[in-house]
Design an enzyme around this catalytic site. Sequence first.
Site, PDB file in Angstrom:
ATOM      1  CG  HIS A 135      -1.917  -1.066   1.264  1.00 40.68           C
ATOM      2  ND1 HIS A 135      -2.863  -1.266   0.282  1.00 40.68           N
ATOM      3  CD2 HIS A 135      -2.093  -2.064   2.153  1.00 40.68           C
ATOM      4  CE1 HIS A 135      -3.604  -2.317   0.571  1.00 40.68           C
ATOM      5  NE2 HIS A 135      -3.150  -2.831   1.698  1.00 40.68           N
ATOM      6  CG  ASP A 172      -2.939  -8.433   1.088  1.00 36.98           C
ATOM      7  OD1 ASP A 172      -2.182  -8.615   2.050  1.00 36.98           O
ATOM      8  OD2 ASP A 172      -3.982  -7.733   1.149  1.00 36.98           O
TER       9      ASP A 172
HETATM   10  N1  LIG Z   1     -10.445   3.517   7.973  1.00 33.55           N
HETATM   11  C1  LIG Z   1     -11.473   2.550   8.197  1.00 33.55           C
HETATM   12  C2  LIG Z   1     -10.884   1.246   8.654  1.00 33.55           C
HETATM   13  C3  LIG Z   1     -10.153   0.632   7.483  1.00 33.55           C
HETATM   14  N2  LIG Z   1      -9.213  -0.408   7.920  1.00 33.55           N
HETATM   15  C4  LIG Z   1      -7.934  -0.194   7.267  1.00 33.55           C
HETATM   16  C5  LIG Z   1      -7.169  -1.472   7.269  1.00 33.55           C
HETATM   17  C6  LIG Z   1      -5.902  -1.352   6.445  1.00 33.55           C
HETATM   18  C7  LIG Z   1      -5.497  -2.718   6.097  1.00 33.55           C
HETATM   19  C8  LIG Z   1      -4.147  -2.725   5.439  1.00 33.55           C
HETATM   20  C9  LIG Z   1      -3.635  -4.102   5.253  1.00 33.55           C
HETATM   21  O1  LIG Z   1      -4.204  -5.034   5.704  1.00 33.55           O
HETATM   22  C10 LIG Z   1      -2.379  -4.295   4.518  1.00 33.55           C
HETATM   23  S1  LIG Z   1      -2.271  -5.947   3.859  1.00 33.55           S
HETATM   24 ZN   LIG Z   2      -4.061  -6.953   3.043  1.00 34.44          ZN
END
Ligand SMILES: NCCCNCCCCCC(=O)CS
Ligand SMILES: [Zn+2]
Length: 664
Positions: A135, A172
């Site tokens: 990300h 993912d």
């Molecule tokens: N802002 C509202 C809640 C959203 N949750 C965000 C979770 C980010 C996940 C990123 C991840 O898993 C990388 S693999």
């Molecule tokens: Zn993820």
Amino acid sequence: MGTALLYDEEMTKYKLLWVDPACKIEVPERLIVSYEALVRSGLSDRCISIPAREASDSEILLVHSELYLEAVKKTPYMTLEDLKEFTLQFGDVYFHPNIYHCAKLASGSALQLVDSVMTGKVRNGIALVRPPGHHSMHGAANGFCVFNNVAIAARYAKQKYGVKRVLIVDWDIHHGQGVQYCFEDDPSVLYFSWHRYEHQNFWPNLRESDYDSVGKESGAGFNINVPWNNVGMENSDYLSVFCHVLLPVAYEFCPDLVLVCAGFDSAIGDPEGEMCATPDIFAHLTHLLMNLAGGKLCAVLEGGYNLTSLAQSVCQTVQTLLGDPLPQLANLRGPCKSAIESLQCARSAHRRYWSFLKHAADPPMTDISTKHVKSAMEEEEKTEMAEEERCTEGKVWPEPPERLCPPVCSASVLPDDVACPDGLKRLSSSKDLEPLLVSKLKNRFRTAAVDGDGVTTFSRLYTLIEKLVVNEIRNGLVLVPDVAAAMMCVVQDLTSDLVKRVLVVCVGKEKELDYITTDGKVLVVQISSEDSEEQRSKYYIPVCLKKGCSDTSGFIQAVLGLLLPLGYEYNPDLVLLVRMPGSGVVDSMWQQLIGLLQGFAKGHTLVLMQVNEKACMGSTASALLGHPAPPLQDLQTPFPEDGDALERLRERLQADWKMLQTTS
Ligand SMILES: NCCCNCCCCCC(=O)CS
Ligand SMILES: [Zn+2]
């Protein structure tokens, strides 16, 4: 060559220092349970341990801006308040005094992995890292990610090793927008991602995560997004997208290196993904990528927040990288409606860019893209999946089955005067056949095929099959005077009740296969040059290639888009691969086929070849021993009739075989 494992406990030494519900799942235990599971299962000892290292500034600057790097460099010296302040400028990520160090180790680990694979020190490998990377963007941290580990690795591979084409597979459950932004105009890096999307209602809620983001300018066609618009996706959905979207394009792209954004939040039990695919699916996803790029595959951990399914999924992935037999996937009942819509949209969006998708159908009538407001029906569908069903804590799933390596990998049954290929174990023992069977054999073939040594050949052949089904031997190669006759015998006399289903893959055609059961005990897929009259039954599927089996483009399309989905749905206990004389199949294609068929029946493949084709025993042995198949070089554009015929064949068969569905 072995499998590299990169892990350094230093990367467990940072965590969330304040309250932030969005970030609390990204904990050090993710890395600890993954590594400990590999240790406990004995898998880590079988890997080649490669040390992590810090990525240098110049390596990080392959993807990120100096401004961003300089800012992150300051975080180790920040107070808690400063860290909170600094974090506020980014989304869904947190900083910690030690995260910069860990982020350099995470990126550096990915580079160490690329070095190990590209220098031939190992065949493939996995880097267990945190923070994840996919990300993070040129000038920003995001979604728990600080530096884009895999994007840096791709640029590094191109710069240092002159790699021409890199395939990045992001399994993912989140869209790696950082990777997409990096390479969307770059035709040398093909980025594939599936991700929970729910019509832009799921994080990171980006319009450009939809299937119509295909890349820009010269990168058009080199960015493939498959949005999941419902939760609860299962193994069938994942395999369908691999067979009908990713693999055809990946084979046509013909990468020199495969990088995997190996996030396991797409596994059952994960609070982020809320999907239902079981950990053993990653054994197959890994396997399906292992014959690309001559087996050069680097997996880098991204997400995964259910500590149980994460650890299991990591073990499944590593075990496949090590070449262990694959687990059988039971009752694949085909993709769900929503998945079919998504894969149909992705296929139609890319058909203008990839000749292997040229004949893909038009997009579905119900335009699923974000413009489409959620309908009452979808709302109702969602409530259908009752709240408790969807909650992940309640999710339970079986331990992945043990994947035992048979004492013997590959055996051969050969005439005494034929030398046994390296690595194969000649089977000379044979139980005496019951006189009844001998007489049956004799009077079935009045030809010389079953004279004295013919009977010996058959008795050894039956012995080999018995050893396969009890997992004493993994796979085998048999040279016989007459393959068609031998195939009939095997198919008809398979009495062992350990074999409920036999998948017969016939390459080339000598004559009609006059023996087809309709009880489903045998499924025959015949790939040849001749048009055979209407397919006889659900269990006899002739695939016609206008230019015959020597047309590798048509052949691989039939394998990926028809044979693989069928095989997964049929779930055989034994695979019989019959090479008809004069099939003309190209050696690399033959090896790719053997490689891909290892995904079925725990790898119990029996290859039947004619004695006069013993010249290709070497490459057959190599593939049976698990060596990666050579890449299919410069594939021609598939014959239009063949591509079109394959599409029509799928449409005709999809009523019987759900895994063939590509249109809603
Ligand atoms: N802002 C509202 C809640 C959203 N949750 C965000 C979770 C980010 C996940 C990123 C991840 O898993 C990388 S693999
Ligand atoms: Zn993820």
